[in-house]
Motif scaffolding. Structure first.
Motif, PDB file in Angstrom:
ATOM      1  N   SER A  34       0.632  -1.619   0.069  1.00 30.61           N
ATOM      2  CA  SER A  34      -0.160   0.222  -0.126  1.00 30.61           C
ATOM      3  C   SER A  34       1.039   1.185  -0.078  1.00 30.61           C
ATOM      4  CB  SER A  34      -0.442  -0.465   1.035  1.00 30.61           C
ATOM      5  OG  SER A  34      -1.764  -1.373   1.046  1.00 30.61           O
ATOM      6  N   ILE A  35       1.456   1.487  -1.201  1.00 29.74           N
ATOM      7  CA  ILE A  35       2.522   3.046  -1.658  1.00 29.74           C
ATOM      8  C   ILE A  35       1.402   3.402  -1.867  1.00 29.74           C
ATOM      9  CG2 ILE A  35       4.897   3.778  -1.851  1.00 29.74           C
ATOM     10  CD1 ILE A  35       6.359   1.023  -2.228  1.00 29.74           C
ATOM     11  N   PHE A  65      -1.826  -3.624   4.736  1.00 27.44           N
ATOM     12  CA  PHE A  65      -2.487  -3.313   3.067  1.00 27.44           C
ATOM     13  C   PHE A  65      -4.072  -1.928   3.979  1.00 27.44           C
ATOM     14  CE2 PHE A  65      -2.278  -7.663   1.980  1.00 27.44           C
ATOM     15  CZ  PHE A  65      -1.397  -7.670   1.198  1.00 27.44           C
ATOM     16  N   GLY A  66      -4.243  -1.028   2.578  1.00 22.06           N
ATOM     17  CA  GLY A  66      -4.680  -0.121   3.081  1.00 22.06           C
ATOM     18  C   GLY A  66      -6.451  -0.265   2.553  1.00 22.06           C
ATOM     19  N   ASN A  93       1.536  -2.545  -4.348  1.00 24.96           N
ATOM     20  CA  ASN A  93       2.351  -3.619  -3.263  1.00 24.96           C
ATOM     21  C   ASN A  93       3.935  -3.562  -4.036  1.00 24.96           C
ATOM     22  OD1 ASN A  93       0.574  -3.956  -1.781  1.00 24.96           O
ATOM     23  ND2 ASN A  93      -0.587  -5.029  -2.394  1.00 24.96           N
ATOM     24  N   VAL A  94       5.105  -4.004  -3.729  1.00 24.77           N
ATOM     25  CA  VAL A  94       5.917  -4.319  -4.718  1.00 24.77           C
ATOM     26  C   VAL A  94       6.848  -5.581  -3.727  1.00 24.77           C
ATOM     27  CG1 VAL A  94       8.190  -3.098  -4.887  1.00 24.77           C
ATOM     28  CG2 VAL A  94       6.287  -1.828  -5.400  1.00 24.77           C
ATOM     29  N   TRP A  95       6.902  -6.162  -4.775  1.00 22.94           N
ATOM     30  CA  TRP A  95       8.019  -7.900  -4.092  1.00 22.94           C
ATOM     31  C   TRP A  95       9.065  -7.200  -4.272  1.00 22.94           C
ATOM     32  CZ3 TRP A  95       2.958  -7.992  -5.348  1.00 22.94           C
ATOM     33  CH2 TRP A  95       1.769  -8.140  -4.414  1.00 22.94           C
ATOM     34  N   ALA A  96       9.980  -7.556  -4.065  1.00 20.58           N
ATOM     35  CA  ALA A  96      11.752  -6.668  -4.877  1.00 20.58           C
ATOM     36  C   ALA A  96      12.044  -8.048  -3.674  1.00 20.58           C
ATOM     37  CB  ALA A  96      11.942  -6.499  -4.773  1.00 20.58           C
ATOM     38  N   PRO A  97      13.356  -8.503  -4.638  1.00 16.33           N
ATOM     39  CA  PRO A  97      14.603  -9.550  -4.571  1.00 16.33           C
ATOM     40  C   PRO A  97      15.872  -9.430  -3.233  1.00 16.33           C
ATOM     41  CG  PRO A  97      14.416  -9.583  -6.560  1.00 16.33           C
ATOM     42  CD  PRO A  97      13.549  -8.994  -6.348  1.00 16.33           C
ATOM     43  N   ALA A  98      15.542  -9.632  -1.943  1.00 15.57           N
ATOM     44  CA  ALA A  98      16.508  -9.532  -1.281  1.00 15.57           C
ATOM     45  C   ALA A  98      17.049  -9.133  -1.363  1.00 15.57           C
ATOM     46  CB  ALA A  98      15.939 -10.090  -0.080  1.00 15.57           C
ATOM     47  N   THR A  99      18.106  -9.890  -2.239  1.00 18.91           N
ATOM     48  CA  THR A  99      19.686 -10.062  -2.529  1.00 18.91           C
ATOM     49  C   THR A  99      20.040  -8.922  -3.129  1.00 18.91           C
ATOM     50  OG1 THR A  99      18.795 -10.845  -4.714  1.00 18.91           O
ATOM     51  CG2 THR A  99      19.598 -12.266  -2.834  1.00 18.91           C
ATOM     52  N   VAL A 139       8.424  -7.570  -8.640  1.00 15.30           N
ATOM     53  CA  VAL A 139       6.213  -6.990  -8.937  1.00 15.30           C
ATOM     54  C   VAL A 139       5.807  -6.312  -8.786  1.00 15.30           C
ATOM     55  CG1 VAL A 139       4.640  -8.697  -8.932  1.00 15.30           C
ATOM     56  CG2 VAL A 139       6.837 -10.060  -9.380  1.00 15.30           C
ATOM     57  N   VAL A 140       5.226  -5.855  -9.006  1.00 16.75           N
ATOM     58  CA  VAL A 140       4.758  -4.162  -8.576  1.00 16.75           C
ATOM     59  C   VAL A 140       2.559  -4.652  -9.007  1.00 16.75           C
ATOM     60  CG1 VAL A 140       3.593  -1.897  -8.679  1.00 16.75           C
ATOM     61  CG2 VAL A 140       6.473  -2.750  -9.387  1.00 16.75           C
ATOM     62  N   GLY A 141       2.070  -5.145  -7.913  1.00  8.49           N
ATOM     63  CA  GLY A 141       0.404  -5.104  -7.821  1.00  8.49           C
ATOM     64  C   GLY A 141      -0.334  -3.659  -7.733  1.00  8.49           C
ATOM     65  N   VAL A 142      -1.176  -3.346  -8.470  1.00  4.43           N
ATOM     66  CA  VAL A 142      -1.942  -1.896  -8.782  1.00  4.43           C
ATOM     67  C   VAL A 142      -3.218  -2.360  -8.007  1.00  4.43           C
ATOM     68  CG1 VAL A 142      -3.034   0.049  -9.986  1.00  4.43           C
ATOM     69  CG2 VAL A 142      -0.353  -1.277 -10.531  1.00  4.43           C
ATOM     70  N   ASN A 143      -3.155  -1.344  -7.465  1.00  2.00           N
ATOM     71  CA  ASN A 143      -5.305  -1.512  -6.803  1.00  2.00           C
ATOM     72  C   ASN A 143      -5.539   0.103  -7.035  1.00  2.00           C
ATOM     73  OD1 ASN A 143      -6.392  -2.859  -5.152  1.00  2.00           O
ATOM     74  ND2 ASN A 143      -6.918  -0.834  -4.036  1.00  2.00           N
ATOM     75  N   TYR A 144      -6.417   0.488  -7.878  1.00  2.00           N
ATOM     76  CA  TYR A 144      -7.336   1.309  -8.246  1.00  2.00           C
ATOM     77  C   TYR A 144      -8.709   1.323  -8.288  1.00  2.00           C
ATOM     78  CZ  TYR A 144      -8.395  -2.493 -12.273  1.00  2.00           C
ATOM     79  OH  TYR A 144      -8.795  -2.934 -11.984  1.00  2.00           O
TER      80      TYR A 144
END
Length: 182
Positions: A34-35, A65-66, A93-99, A139-144
């Motif tokens: 929820s950025i 989550f917002g 929402n954003v998911w990124a490898p932690a490496t 990966v970016v998931g978009v809420n709209y």
């Protein structure tokens, strides 16, 4: 349904164009939920195109989550428990490898379906962790906005003092893509 990860308050913190955000580690992935990519679309801004969010000071907590877009909650397509409905729903929402890596990674953007009237990027079904880990991608998931708040066309009722814009849900998606690009 798997248990929710326990947020790691110490990390990770990243800078966005509007301020710093804190996420959490989930396995080999960093997650931010929820950025905001746009300002709240409430009140006089309800039927208007999205505007950039106001910058914030300090570190914004992005571990939960917002609000999700207003929608019906029948049992045909159930919404996950614990999600709140509200009009301030323009976030990613954003998911990124932690490496750590200096190499750029591909960015995959997910725009959930739902016939323009239901769904959310907060549904567990759309968790991007495994895709991020296995594909070494962001990966970016978009809420709209959905339903009447996102897709009704009231532009014929516009007047000099009150403008109604059309295709707001699509405008939200474009604003999110602009946010990702930046």
């Amino acid at each position: 349904m798997s248990a929710e990860p326990v947020p790691d308050i110490g990390s990770p913190v990243v800078r966005t164009g509007y301020g710093d955000v804190r996420g959490f580690s989930d396995g080999a992935t960093f997650v931010w939920r929820s950025i905001p990519y746009a300002a709240p679309v409430t009140g006089i801004h309800r039927f208007r195109a999205p505007r950039p969010p106001r910058p914030w000071d300090g570190i914004r907590d992005c571990t939960g989550f917002g609000a999700i877009a207003p929608q019906g909650t029948d049992t045909m397509v159930p919404i996950d428990d614990g999600l709140a409905i509200g009009e301030d729903c323009l976030w990613v929402n954003v998911w990124a490898p932690a490496t750590r890596s200096d190499e750029p990674r591909p960015v995959l953007v997910w725009l959930h379906g739902g016939a323009y009237c239901l769904g959310t990027a907060a549904q567990a079904l759309y968790d991007g962790r495994k895709l991020s880990e296995r594909g070494d991608v962001v990966v970016v998931g978009v809420n709209y906005r959905l339903g009447a708040l996102g897709f009704i066309d009231l532009s014929a009722f516009s007047a000099p003092g009150q403008v109604f814009e059309s295709n707001l849900g699509l405008r939200d998606q474009i604003a999110a893509l602009d946010w990702v690009r930046e």
